[in-house]
Design an enzyme around this catalytic site. Structure first.
Site, mmCIF file in Angstrom:
data_model
loop_
_atom_site.group_PDB
_atom_site.id
_atom_site.type_symbol
_atom_site.label_atom_id
_atom_site.label_comp_id
_atom_site.label_asym_id
_atom_site.label_seq_id
_atom_site.Cartn_x
_atom_site.Cartn_y
_atom_site.Cartn_z
ATOM 1 N N ASP A 192 -5.094 22.587 60.146
ATOM 2 C CA ASP A 192 -6.204 22.210 59.265
ATOM 3 C C ASP A 192 -6.141 20.713 58.944
ATOM 4 O O ASP A 192 -5.854 20.302 57.829
ATOM 5 C CB ASP A 192 -6.232 23.056 57.991
ATOM 6 N N HIS A 216 -3.911 -9.901 33.422
ATOM 7 C CA HIS A 216 -2.715 -9.057 33.329
ATOM 8 C C HIS A 216 -1.421 -9.771 33.707
ATOM 9 O O HIS A 216 -0.330 -9.321 33.352
ATOM 10 C CB HIS A 216 -2.878 -7.783 34.174
ATOM 11 N N GLU A 255 3.301 -13.282 32.175
ATOM 12 C CA GLU A 255 4.456 -13.257 33.073
ATOM 13 C C GLU A 255 4.540 -14.509 33.937
ATOM 14 O O GLU A 255 5.638 -15.017 34.203
ATOM 15 C CB GLU A 255 4.348 -12.012 33.964
ATOM 16 N N ASP A 256 3.399 -15.022 34.381
ATOM 17 C CA ASP A 256 3.395 -16.068 35.409
ATOM 18 C C ASP A 256 2.856 -17.426 34.957
ATOM 19 O O ASP A 256 2.797 -18.357 35.749
ATOM 20 C CB ASP A 256 2.580 -15.598 36.627
#
Length: 669
Positions: free
Chosen positions: A262, A75, A79-80
């Protein structure tokens, strides 16, 4: 490197539910990803491959298909790393390439701010999710691991990411029914956004751990005993409420941790829906139910397909306890939401979720071709898709889900555009109601139509959803020659601009408004203009709602709106002949005001403020209370009033509330 090999081997051992061929493809992607991210490190100093492995492992635990797991492993490669889309498609095909592109951030564009880039990235991701729901499941898994390792980033970045998570990603997980991810994202975000309250809750539970175990075990044994007598095979899980839900309850009710009762719960799992109701009877026989705290999400499931029975009872020692009752399959759906679709898709069960059944997908699909600006789109997403819903019925018994605060007009346009366009009146549970009245949960709504009925500008003041607003604007633009409406900008034809007459700007006696907008969805521009003449905001002075403004009729560019103090006005040719009156027009005819409150912590501050506003026939549009300095609350409120003069009276009334320390009006319109 040995550590990375060990992690890859551990990941391989989690793939037992996949076929040999699928496992082979997944492990090939692991090695490819490791090679592409070679020598890259995370902020923690660890090898980068740890991140895609962790994201993929989350999807494996949810029993997602192998294509999703491969996309999770890859993923970040676009981008990297230096990998191109073409290379990715060549290696893994169009399906996985589309999934990876769907979760890839928008690249830096010259002149694009961080906020605009963030909005565009989320917009792209959501519309990719319409085409393939797996995009958001990969992104949620990605966000989860990033939140688990957030401590390695600078504090400013931590708070920004955690806030985005609370506003966007945790609610998205909730809308998709993935409670397992939603609750962890919320708690991890709370730890960053409000560490003091997180530590307080954590300490509270730690100090009472032994007493809690004894109490819950006693309850569990009692239910087990009665279920065995009835011949029902069950499992019981004991649990504490997650920290963020406790924090929200404290904030909404203005109560301390000791006043929230609660805090603990039991979850009973059985085999059939019939057994769920039988077990409910057993629980209510053992302990008295608390009135108004029973919810049947089996008979009417939530929009994310969540099903369960909820009841709160007064248990032993006068302690309240929330009990959930559901089948094992309902539990699988509750934990994994839409991800459970891939787990059940080959079993052909009638209860398994299909992506196209989710309300959020249909709502996004209706927005997909819109031209809403990024920032406005993000606001609408937060306001309409990620907030609470109500469920109302048609006279035939069909269930309609609408955002909380929706009106009869929103309901009418949801049924059909023509029903909305010819809406004359409405009934709720057989009683006539105003078209602008907010609907309540479980009402039966009937729309009365007439061929002579038609939309008008006032309807834009009442409706809640952008979809309804868009349809009304479209009709008015097509059928009302005196109006031109584009998004939240309203232009009314007042003069013939072809004659280019001089129009002197009217001076209002009221004080010049402050520059902060209080609700951009409730304002627009009113200007004399010809039909379809474009209205633009001047870049030189960038007027924003609330500024004092004036218009200039340019040749071929329509009306350019400037601040009336803009230094460039004196340089505009023929300004004296070509200026035109323009003004910000509050969509509601009522006076809208906003103020800030600082008060001591008290349990009923919100209701006291609302009461002071109602005393002068005011309507509270929105309000929020949050922790300020130690032992104080800070809130922002927006009100509508019939008369401008009433605002001063409201402020005086608010000052009489004992816990209020300071009130500050923050703008006027």
């Amino acid at each position: 490197m040995a550590g990375v090999k060990s992690l890859i081997n551990q990941f391989s051992e989690t793939l037992g539910s996949y076929t040999i061929e699928e496992k082979k493809k997944i492990m090939s992607a692991v090695r490819w990803s490791a090679g592409l991210h070679h020598n890259q490190l995370r902020a923690s100093g660890e090898p980068y491959i740890i991140h895609p492995l962790s994201v993929a492992e989350t999807l494996v635990k949810s029993r997602m298909d192998y294509q999703s797991v491969i996309a999770a492993l890859l993923h970040d490669v676009l981008e990297d790393t230096g990998l191109t889309i073409k290379e990715l498609r060549s290696e893994y095909g169009k399906e996985i390439e589309a999934l990876v592109r769907g979760v890839t951030k928008i690249s830096m564009i010259r002149g694009m701010s961080r906020s605009v880039r963030q909005a565009e990235t989320i917009r792209k991701m959501l519309f990719a999710m319409v085409k393939d729901i797996r995009v958001i499941l990969i992104k949620l898994a990605d966000k989860l691991h990033n939140m688990r390792t957030l401590q390695y980033l600078p504090e400013k970045s931590q708070k920004r990411i955690a806030t985005e998570c609370l506003e966007i990603y945790a609610p998205l997980a909730g809308r998709l029914g993935i409670s397992r991810i939603k609750t962890e994202l919320e708690d991890l975000s709370l730890k960053v956004v409000n560490p003091k309250i997180y530590e307080q809750i954590e300490r509270y539970f730690a100090e009472r751990k032994e007493d809690r175990i004894v109490f819950l075990t006693r309850l569990k044994d009692s239910i087990m005993k009665e279920a065995q007598k009835a011949g029902i095979e069950i499992e019981i899980e004991t649990r504490s409420k997650h920290y963020y839900s406790i924090y929200k309850k404290m904030k909404q009710k203005g109560k301390s941790l000791d006043e929230i009762y609660d805090l603990f719960g039991l979850r009973i799992l059985c085999n059939t829906a019939g057994q769920c109701y039988e077990l409910l009877g057993i629980v209510h026989k053992l302990w008295k139910p608390i009135e108004g705290r029973f919810k049947d999400y089996i008979a009417m499931h939530k929009s994310n397909r969540y099903q369960s029975l909820h009841t709160t009872v007064m248990g032993y020692e006068g302690k309240m306890i929330e009990i959930q009752i559901r089948t094992h399959q309902m539990h699988q759906t509750a934990e994994n939401g839409i991800a459970a679709h891939w787990f059940y898709k080959n079993k052909r069960t009638k209860d398994s979720i299909k992506p196209e059944q989710l309300t959020i997908i249909n709502m996004l699909r209706s927005w997909e071709n819109g031209e809403t600006a990024s920032a406005q789109f993000l606001d609408e997403i937060k306001r309409e898709l990620l907030k609470d819903s109500i469920y109302v019925f048609t006279p035939k018994g069909d269930v309609i889900e609408l955002p909380k605060g929706s009106t009869a007009l929103d309901f009418a346009y949801h049924i059909h555009t023509e029903v909305g366009n010819h809406c004359l009146a409405a009934k709720a549970d057989g009683v006539m109601i105003q078209l602008k009245e907010r609907l309540k949960n479980t009402q039966v709504i009937e729309i009365i139509t007439s061929n002579t009925a038609r939309p008008h500008l006032n309807w834009l003041r009442a409706v809640r959803t952008s979809r309804t607003r868009s349809k009304i604007r479209h009709w008015l633009n097509q059928h009302d020659a005196s109006l031109f409406i584009d998004r939240n900008i309203v232009a009314k034809k007042k003069i013939d601009l072809s004659q280019a007459k001089v129009v002197q700007r009217k001076k209002e006696p009221e004080p010049k408004p402050e520059r902060q907008v209080l609700d951009s969805s409730k304002v627009g521009i009113k200007a004399g203009n010809e039909r379809n003449m474009m209205i633009k905001l001047a870049r030189c002075c960038a007027p924003s709602t609330g500024d004092s403004i004036i218009g200039y009729v340019s040749r071929g560019r329509g009306i350019i709106v400037h601040k009336d103090s803009c230094p460039n006005l004196k340089y505009l040719r023929d300004f004296a002949q070509r200026n035109i009156e323009v003004e910000w027009e509050t969509v509601s005819p009522k006076a809208t005001r906003r103020f800030q409150v600082t008060a001591r912590v008290t349990s009923n501050l919100f209701s006291e403020i609302e009461g002071a506003i109602k005393k002068f026939s005011g309507h509270l549009i929105e309000g929020k209370l949050e922790e300020g300095e130690p032992e104080t609350l800070q809130g922002f409120f927006t009100v509508e009033l019939d008369n401008r003069e009433d605002f001063g009276r409201v402020i005086k009334s608010l000052r009489t509330i004992p816990s209020v320390m300071n009130i500050k009006p923050i703008n006027f319109l």
